[in-house]
Design a protein around this motif. Structure first.
Motif: not given
Length: 347
Positions: A264-272, A280-287, A304-309
């Motif tokens: 299973i893999s997913w991500y969530a991204q928030y933008e302002r 401005l935006y940030g995103r996390i990715e997990e598996s 498999t895993e990531g953090k972005f800003i």
């Protein structure tokens, strides 16, 4: 010396920019999406790629219409590849419904449908890892799409069935429109989404797909792949939230091995939206269960895993400059990065 594929691609580009005088009823629009990306990596463990990279790319999108016939051409070129990404003929039927023939984007999830090429359209510099590499992004065949509206609510559907990719050189190799090769097998993907307000961009939905992948690599077996998941794009005022979840099942069968597993893999991204120009935006990715997945033993570059800003600056009405910092874990190792991108749309 130009290869046959490059000559044909160039011809399509030239033709798509010509004014069609055959019939006054033909209406068309052509957009160019150039981009230039600089990548700087550090803390590589182990060191597996070059530390600095400058990558130009360009995408051409041509959409035309003659009576009930729709034409869609999308061409992407970078320093490594030049290919026709989409080439479809569409026919209107029953009002808001269309039948498409040709090579199109797999309607799996949100990002692959909205932002597959032409990165100017997306806020973030990079594309989420779960939407890359592991499942087919194109199929060549027959597509149905349409919408049903009631009051202010809309249900949209999309179904694409046709020839999918082969496994070649450790990656998925889509059907080439220019140089059609054998060995491609059946794939199908369906998508259903709900839009609560026709004047807004909020959308949520589900998707399901299956692909029979023929391996052309001697050290890998054929496999079947099933994907299922859900997505949401929520927007209100200056805030936006995008998320997708993918369940990916792999079924390997050969003379020496039979295996059925999943991850299973997913991500969530928030933008302002800070101002009219800055976002401005940030995103996390997990598996989950990635270490037991037989598919990820093949697609080793999967994140498999990531953090972005990051922050994006829009200017001149058609251009943007984005800065993004990231920390990424792949099947092959991990690294940190700082990326810069200029992109635009013309005209």
């Amino acid at each position: 010396m130009f290869s046959k594929s490059r000559v044909v691609t160039l011809a399509i580009v030239l033709l798509s920019n010509c004014h069609v005088t055959y019939a006054a009823e033909y209406r068309s629009n052509t957009l160019l999406f150039p981009e230039l990306t600089y990548k700087h990596l550090w803390h590589q463990q182990p060191k597996s790629t070059k530390q600095n990279d400058l990558a130009p790319a360009i995408t051409l999108l041509h959409a035309g219409r003659f009576q009930s016939l729709n034409i869609l051409v999308e061409i992407n070129a970078n320093e490594n590849t030049q290919r026709v990404e989409r080439l479809q003929l569409g026919f209107d039927y029953a009002g808001s419904h269309k039948l498409w023939l040709g090579r199109g984007h797999t309607p799996a999830g949100y990002w692959n449908t909205e932002y597959h090429h032409g990165s100017y359209l997306q806020t973030s510099l990079s594309r989420p890892g779960p939407t890359l590499t592991i499942w087919p992004r194109h199929l060549t065949g027959l597509s149905l799409e349409g919408a049903f509206s009631r009051f202010n609510e809309t249900i949209q559907y999309s179904l694409l069935a046709g020839l999918g990719p082969t496994l070649k050189n450790g990656g998925l190799d889509d059907v080439s429109i220019i140089e059609f090769d054998r060995g491609h097998r059946f794939g199908i993907t369906g998508r259903l989404s709900y839009t609560p307000d026709p004047l807004g961009n909020t959308e949520m939905g589900i998707f399901l797909g299956y692909y029979d992948v023929n391996s052309l690599d001697a050290d890998h077996d054929d496999f079947g792949e099933t994907i299922a998941g859900a997505f949401i794009n929520w927007e209100k005022g200056k805030n936006r939230f995008i998320s997708e979840l993918f369940y990916i099942n792999s079924d390997l069968s050969s003379a020496t091995i039979m295996r059925d597993d999943y991850f299973i893999s997913w991500y969530a991204q928030y933008e302002r939206k800070l101002t009219q120009a800055f976002t401005l935006y940030g995103r996390i990715e997990e598996s989950l269960n990635e270490n037991d997945s037989s598919a990820l033993k093949v697609f080793r570059s999967f994140t498999t895993e990531g953090k972005f800003i990051g922050i994006r600056y829009d200017f001149l009405g058609n251009q943007a400059f984005t800065v993004e910092a990231s920390s990424i874990q792949k099947m092959t190792g991990q690294f940190d990065g700082l990326n810069l991108k200029w992109n635009a749309v013309f005209p």
